[in-house]
Scaffold this motif. Structure first.
Motif, short mmCIF file in Angstrom:
data_model
loop_
_atom_site.label_atom_id
_atom_site.label_comp_id
_atom_site.label_asym_id
_atom_site.label_seq_id
_atom_site.Cartn_x
_atom_site.Cartn_y
_atom_site.Cartn_z
N PRO A 40 0.85 -1.20 0.00
CA PRO A 40 0.00 0.00 0.00
C PRO A 40 0.88 1.24 0.00
O PRO A 40 1.94 1.27 0.63
N LEU B 141 -7.67 1.71 0.17
CA LEU B 141 -7.88 1.36 1.57
C LEU B 141 -8.13 2.62 2.39
O LEU B 141 -7.36 3.58 2.31
N TRP C 215 -8.60 -0.40 9.92
CA TRP C 215 -8.59 -0.47 8.46
C TRP C 215 -9.92 -0.99 7.91
O TRP C 215 -10.49 -1.94 8.45
N GLY C 216 -10.37 -0.38 6.81
CA GLY C 216 -11.44 -0.97 6.05
C GLY C 216 -10.90 -2.11 5.20
O GLY C 216 -9.69 -2.28 5.06
N LYS D 229 9.77 -12.99 -0.68
CA LYS D 229 8.50 -12.51 -1.24
C LYS D 229 7.46 -13.63 -1.22
O LYS D 229 6.28 -13.40 -1.00
N GLN E 232 -2.80 -9.54 5.90
CA GLN E 232 -3.85 -9.15 4.97
C GLN E 232 -4.47 -10.41 4.38
O GLN E 232 -3.78 -11.23 3.77
N LEU F 231 -6.59 -4.74 6.93
CA LEU F 231 -5.32 -5.11 7.52
C LEU F 231 -5.50 -5.33 9.02
O LEU F 231 -6.16 -4.53 9.70
N PHE G 35 -0.99 -12.95 3.34
CA PHE G 35 -0.03 -11.96 2.85
C PHE G 35 0.37 -11.11 4.04
O PHE G 35 -0.48 -10.54 4.73
N LEU H 32 2.51 -7.95 5.67
CA LEU H 32 3.06 -6.65 5.35
C LEU H 32 3.77 -6.07 6.56
O LEU H 32 3.22 -5.99 7.65
N ARG I 156 4.31 -13.42 0.91
CA ARG I 156 3.13 -14.30 0.83
C ARG I 156 3.52 -15.68 1.33
O ARG I 156 4.37 -16.36 0.75
#
Lengths: 109, 115
Positions: free
Chosen positions: A43, A87, A99-100, B9, B37, B43, B88, B90, B111
């Protein structure tokens, strides 16, 4: 509980304008963020609103109404590269981000 | 260029194995975060750290562990206790926590798939 609502998916045409809405119910409010996320990528920050009104930044604008618990992201002159998820996130009274689920925007030629 | 580097990754894990995801930043940010996610969900915060040698649980910390021995590094271990680890992941950082314009910079994500 705390809740952020945004549409799951939207479709728009290249060159047009699209408005992505976000409504929130949170414990306190210290600002609202919009991020853009291309599929499988990080993001990236688009905008931050803490006061009511419209913030314009090039083709993108973000609006906030704290009394209504409402924000929107306005994208003008849509380009194919704008196809991404958008987002919405609210910073609550404890400075935690809520968060949405994100809005997937599909741009058609 | 300053930024956040996540590795690997893509990662495949067998059930019962622990795996560690790397996160390194050269932005000189004090705060670092790990998010998960999943499709159709926002999130979710796993752990965050405001300073070196200190970290706090987020909303879904069970089955995960972290360390913050250096300002630049915030690795995440997904343990065998995590019931549904396929997701996933982050990593993010920010200048600090507790200010309004707390813009996050994200890594490209890792991932994880459990076979």
């Amino acid at each position: 509980g705390q809740n952020i609502d945004q549409p799951t998916e939207m479709t728009a045409t290249e060159g047009a304008i699209v408005q992505i809405n976000c409504t929130y119910q949170t414990s306190g409010f210290n600002g609202l963020f919009w991020y853009q996320q291309h599929a499988g990528e990080a993001p990236t920050f688009l905008s931050y609103n803490v006061l009511d009104g419209l913030e314009e930044k090039g083709r993108f604008s973000s609006f906030l109404s704290r009394s209504k618990g409402y924000s929107y992201l306005l994208l003008k002159e849509l380009q194919m590269k704008d196809s991404a998820s958008y987002l919405c996130a609210v910073l609550d009274s404890n400075y935690q981000l809520i968060w949405g689920a994100g809005t997937k925007l599909i741009i058609k030629p | 260029d300053g930024g956040i580097t996540q590795s690997p990754k893509y990662l495949f894990r067998k059930e019962g194995q622990n795996v560690t995801l790397s996160c390194e930043q050269n932005l000189n940010h004090d705060a670092m975060y790990w998010y998960r996610q999943d499709p159709g969900q926002g999130l979710r915060l796993i752990y965050y750290s405001q300073i070196v040698n200190d970290f706090q649980k987020g909303d879904i910390a069970e089955g995960y562990s972290v360390s913050r021995e250096k300002k630049e590094s915030f690795p995440l271990t997904v343990t065998s206790a995590q019931k549904n680890p396929t997701a996933f992941y982050l990593c993010a950082s920010s200048i600090d926590i507790g200010t309004g314009a707390n813009v996050l910079t994200f890594g490209a994500g890792s991932r994880l798939t459990v076979l």
